[in-house]
Design an enzyme around this catalytic site. Structure first.
Site, PDB file in Angstrom:
ATOM      1  N   TYR A  46       0.822  -1.212   0.000  1.00 43.79           N
ATOM      2  CA  TYR A  46       0.000   0.000   0.000  1.00 43.79           C
ATOM      3  C   TYR A  46       0.858   1.265   0.000  1.00 43.79           C
ATOM      4  O   TYR A  46       0.462   2.287  -0.531  1.00 43.79           O
ATOM      5  CB  TYR A  46      -0.915   0.024   1.233  1.00 43.79           C
ATOM      6  CG  TYR A  46      -2.241  -0.681   1.033  1.00 43.79           C
ATOM      7  CD1 TYR A  46      -2.287  -2.045   0.779  1.00 43.79           C
ATOM      8  CD2 TYR A  46      -3.437   0.023   1.101  1.00 43.79           C
ATOM      9  CE1 TYR A  46      -3.499  -2.690   0.600  1.00 43.79           C
ATOM     10  CE2 TYR A  46      -4.655  -0.617   0.927  1.00 43.79           C
ATOM     11  CZ  TYR A  46      -4.683  -1.975   0.676  1.00 43.79           C
ATOM     12  OH  TYR A  46      -5.879  -2.594   0.496  1.00 43.79           O
ATOM     13  N   LYS A  81       3.250 -15.202   1.687  1.00 43.37           N
ATOM     14  CA  LYS A  81       3.602 -16.093   0.571  1.00 43.37           C
ATOM     15  C   LYS A  81       5.112 -16.183   0.476  1.00 43.37           C
ATOM     16  O   LYS A  81       5.744 -15.632  -0.413  1.00 43.37           O
ATOM     17  CB  LYS A  81       2.944 -15.621  -0.731  1.00 43.37           C
ATOM     18  CG  LYS A  81       1.549 -16.205  -0.765  1.00 43.37           C
ATOM     19  CD  LYS A  81       0.892 -16.432  -2.072  1.00 43.37           C
ATOM     20  CE  LYS A  81       1.678 -16.976  -3.210  1.00 43.37           C
ATOM     21  NZ  LYS A  81       1.416 -18.404  -3.459  1.00 43.37           N
ATOM     22  N   ASP A 119      -2.687 -18.002  -0.015  1.00 42.24           N
ATOM     23  CA  ASP A 119      -3.686 -18.597  -0.920  1.00 42.24           C
ATOM     24  C   ASP A 119      -4.385 -19.770  -0.229  1.00 42.24           C
ATOM     25  O   ASP A 119      -5.610 -19.914  -0.295  1.00 42.24           O
ATOM     26  CB  ASP A 119      -3.060 -19.003  -2.260  1.00 42.24           C
ATOM     27  CG  ASP A 119      -1.843 -19.908  -2.114  1.00 42.24           C
ATOM     28  OD1 ASP A 119      -1.297 -20.010  -0.994  1.00 42.24           O
ATOM     29  OD2 ASP A 119      -1.433 -20.518  -3.125  1.00 42.24           O
ATOM     30  N   ASP A 128      -6.456  -7.264   3.575  1.00 40.56           N
ATOM     31  CA  ASP A 128      -7.570  -6.598   2.902  1.00 40.56           C
ATOM     32  C   ASP A 128      -8.459  -7.637   2.224  1.00 40.56           C
ATOM     33  O   ASP A 128      -9.680  -7.648   2.395  1.00 40.56           O
ATOM     34  CB  ASP A 128      -7.006  -5.604   1.874  1.00 40.56           C
ATOM     35  CG  ASP A 128      -8.101  -4.884   1.113  1.00 40.56           C
ATOM     36  OD1 ASP A 128      -9.068  -4.438   1.759  1.00 40.56           O
ATOM     37  OD2 ASP A 128      -7.998  -4.772  -0.126  1.00 40.56           O
ATOM     38  N   ASP A 182     -12.382  -9.398   3.494  1.00 32.97           N
ATOM     39  CA  ASP A 182     -13.609  -9.396   2.693  1.00 32.97           C
ATOM     40  C   ASP A 182     -14.180 -10.815   2.589  1.00 32.97           C
ATOM     41  O   ASP A 182     -15.393 -11.014   2.659  1.00 32.97           O
ATOM     42  CB  ASP A 182     -13.345  -8.850   1.278  1.00 32.97           C
ATOM     43  CG  ASP A 182     -13.633  -7.356   1.157  1.00 32.97           C
ATOM     44  OD1 ASP A 182     -13.359  -6.636   2.134  1.00 32.97           O
ATOM     45  OD2 ASP A 182     -14.130  -6.927   0.102  1.00 32.97           O
TER      46      ASP A 182
HETATM   47  C1  IPM Z   1     -10.564  -1.449   3.397  1.00 28.53           C
HETATM   48  C2  IPM Z   1     -10.745  -0.772   2.069  1.00 28.53           C
HETATM   49  C3  IPM Z   1      -9.567   0.149   1.814  1.00 28.53           C
HETATM   50  C4  IPM Z   1      -8.321  -0.694   1.733  1.00 28.53           C
HETATM   51  C5  IPM Z   1      -9.698   1.064   0.591  1.00 28.53           C
HETATM   52  C6  IPM Z   1     -10.976   1.884   0.623  1.00 28.53           C
HETATM   53  C7  IPM Z   1      -8.506   1.955   0.407  1.00 28.53           C
HETATM   54  O1  IPM Z   1     -10.912  -1.711   1.065  1.00 28.53           O
HETATM   55  O2  IPM Z   1     -10.452  -0.743   4.415  1.00 28.53           O
HETATM   56  O3  IPM Z   1     -10.543  -2.672   3.444  1.00 28.53           O
HETATM   57  O4  IPM Z   1      -7.984  -1.226   0.658  1.00 28.53           O
HETATM   58  O5  IPM Z   1      -7.650  -0.829   2.753  1.00 28.53           O
HETATM   59 MN    MN Z   2     -10.972  -3.788   1.767  1.00 29.99          MN
END
Ligand code: IPM
Ligand code: MN
Length: 370
Positions: free
Chosen positions: A142, A193, A226, A250, A254
Site C-alpha cells: 500500500y 507467501k 492462498d 484486505d 472481505d
Molecule cells: C478497506 C478498504 C480500503 C483498503 C480502501 C478503501 C482503500 O478496502 O479498508 O478494506 O484497501 O484498505
Molecule cells: Mn478492503
C-alpha cells in the site's frame, strides 16, 4: 464524568447513512449520562474533494490527530472515478492511517447465531464462528516506494508497486496478534507467501522468532495466504487470530465477512502504538464495507458494522468493555427478534430500513441499561 472527544468522518455513499445511526446512539449515551462524548464532524473522501479539492483537509487532519478516537464511515464512488490519483477519495483514508500511525487493523468476524443461514456457507460451518483478522495497515504494498507508472518510451508503460516490510513492523503487528490470542483461544495463524516473496520469508522468520522468544505459550501456525483463503471457506472455525500483511489482510477480511452473513456486518478498529505515559493510543474505527454506491441514498444499508465499530471504540479506546458488550448484545438481540436489513434478510423475511435497524438497536440498548 470524563468526556471523550470523538471526530466523526461520515464520508461518501452509505457512510453518512450508517453514521447517522451511530450518532443517535452517541447522543443518547451522552444525554442519559452513561458516558459523555464531544462530537465534531469533518469531511473525507469525495465529500472533502468536492469541498476542498483534496481527500481530507489539513484542518480535518489536525482534528483527527487531536481526537481521542475517529469514527469513519466509507469513501469513494463513481462520481470521483476520474479525479487525480493523489486526491482520490481513498487517499483520505490512507493518509489518516499513515499519519496517525494506525498500524494494527483488527477485523473480527463473528457469526451471530440468528444469521447462520444468511451466510453463503452451510450453517454448520459458520455457526459459532469467532475469528479475528489482524491486518498490518501502514506498510507493505500500500505504501512501499517506488509506486508509479513509468513510460518505457517504446509504446509500453510499466506499473510498479513495492511490497516492503522491516523487522520492527512485523514484530509490532505480531505482538498485537499474540496478545489478543492470549485473551481468546490462544492460537495465532500467520499468513504470507514465502514461497514467492522475500517479504514473506522475512515475515515468517520474524513471527517465528517472536513466538519462540516472547510467546511460547501461544499456539502458532503458518499458512500460505492462498491456502488460508481456501481454508477460510472450507473450515473457518479452525481459526482464532489470523495475522497477515496489508494486502492479504484486505482480501482475506472481505472473504471472512461473507462467513458472517454479509459485508454489512463487519466492524474494524485501526490502532496505533500505546503511549506508555498516557496509556492511550490513536485509533480509528470503521466498518469493513465500502461506500456501496449502488444502494446509497436509498436508506436500506445495514448499520450494524458501523454500530459494531462504535462498540470496538468503547472497548479499545475508552476501556468501556462492559458497555461494548451491551452494544454487541443489543445487536444480537435485534437479530434474534428477526429484524433484518435487506442484505441479511434472505427470501422469506421482510426487511427494515437503515433507520429502523438503528432505532431497534438503540431501543434494545436503552432497555438493557434502564
Ligand atoms: C478497506 C478498504 C480500503 C483498503 C480502501 C478503501 C482503500 O478496502 O479498508 O478494506 O484497501 O484498505
Ligand atoms: Mn478492503
Amino acid at each position: 464524568m470524563t468526556s471523550y472527544k470523538l471526530f466523526v468522518l461520515p464520508g461518501d455513499g452509505i457512510g453518512p447513512e450508517v453514521m447517522a445511526e451511530v450518532e443517535k446512539i452517541l447522543a443518547w449515551l451522552s444525554e442519559a449520562g452513561v458516558v459523555r462524548f464531544e462530537v465534531e464532524k469533518g469531511l473525507v473522501g469525495g465529500a472533502a474533494y468536492d469541498a476542498h479539492g483534496m481527500a481530507i483537509s489539513e484542518a480535518d487532519m489536525d482534528r483527527a490527530k487531536a481526537a481521542d478516537a475517529v469514527l469513519f464511515g466509507a469513501v469513494g464512488g463513481p462520481k470521483w472515478d476520474h479525479v487525480p490519483y493523489d486526491v482520490r477519495p481513498e487517499a483520505g483514508l490512507l493518509r489518516l492511517r499513515k499519519e496517525l500511525e494506525l498500524f494494527a487493523n483488527l477485523r473480527p468476524a463473528i457469526c451471530y447465531p440468528a444469521l447462520a443461514d444468511a451466510s453463503s456457507l452451510k450453517r454448520e460451518l459458520v455457526e459459532g464462528l469467532d475469528l479475528m483478522i489482524v491486518r498490518e495497515l501502514t506498510g507493505g504494498v500500500y505504501f512501499g516506494e517506488p509506486k508509479e507508472i513509468i513510460d518505457l518510451g517504446n509504446g509500453q508503460k510499466r506499473g510498479i508497486d513495492t511490497q516492503v516490510y522491516d523487522t520492527y513492523e512485523i514484530e509490532r503487528i505480531g505482538r498485537v496478534a499474540f496478545d489478543l490470542a492470549r485473551k481468546r483461544r490462544n492460537k495465532v495463524t500467520s499468513s504470507e507467501k514465502r514461497n514467492v516473496m522475500k517479504s514473506g520469508v522475512l515475515w515468517h522468520e520474524v513471527i517465528s522468532a517472536l513466538h519462540t522468544r516472547e510467546y511460547p505459550d501461544v499456539t502458532l501456525e503458518h499458512q500460505l495466504a492462498d491456502a488460508l483463503g481456501m481454508q477460510l471457506v472450507r473450515r473457518p472455525k479452525q481459526f482464532d487470530v489470523i495475522v497477515t500483511d496489508n494486502l492479504f489482510g484486505d482480501m482475506l477480511s472481505d472473504v471472512a465477512s461473507m462467513l458472517t452473513g454479509s459485508l454489512g456486518m463487519l466492524p474494524s478498529a485501526s490502532l496505533g502504538e500505546k503511549n506508555p505515559r498516557t496509556e492511550t493510543r490513536k485509533a480509528l474505527y470503521e466498518p469493513v464495507h465500502g461506500s456501496a454506491p449502488d444502494i446509497a441514498g436509498k436508506g436500506i444499508a445495514n448499520p450494524i458494522a458501523m454500530i459494531g465499530s462504535l462498540g470496538m471504540a468503547l472497548r479499545y479506546s475508552f476501556n468501556l468493555g462492559d458497555l461494548a458488550d451491551r452494544v454487541e448484545q443489543a445487536i444480537a438481540g435485534v437479530l434474534a427478534k428477526g429484524i433484518r436489513t435487506g442484505d441479511i434478510a434472505g427470501d422469506a423475511t421482510e426487511s427494515v430500513s437503515t433507520a429502523q435497524m438503528g432505532d431497534a438497536i438503540l431501543a434494545e440498548l436503552q432497555a438493557a441499561l434502564a
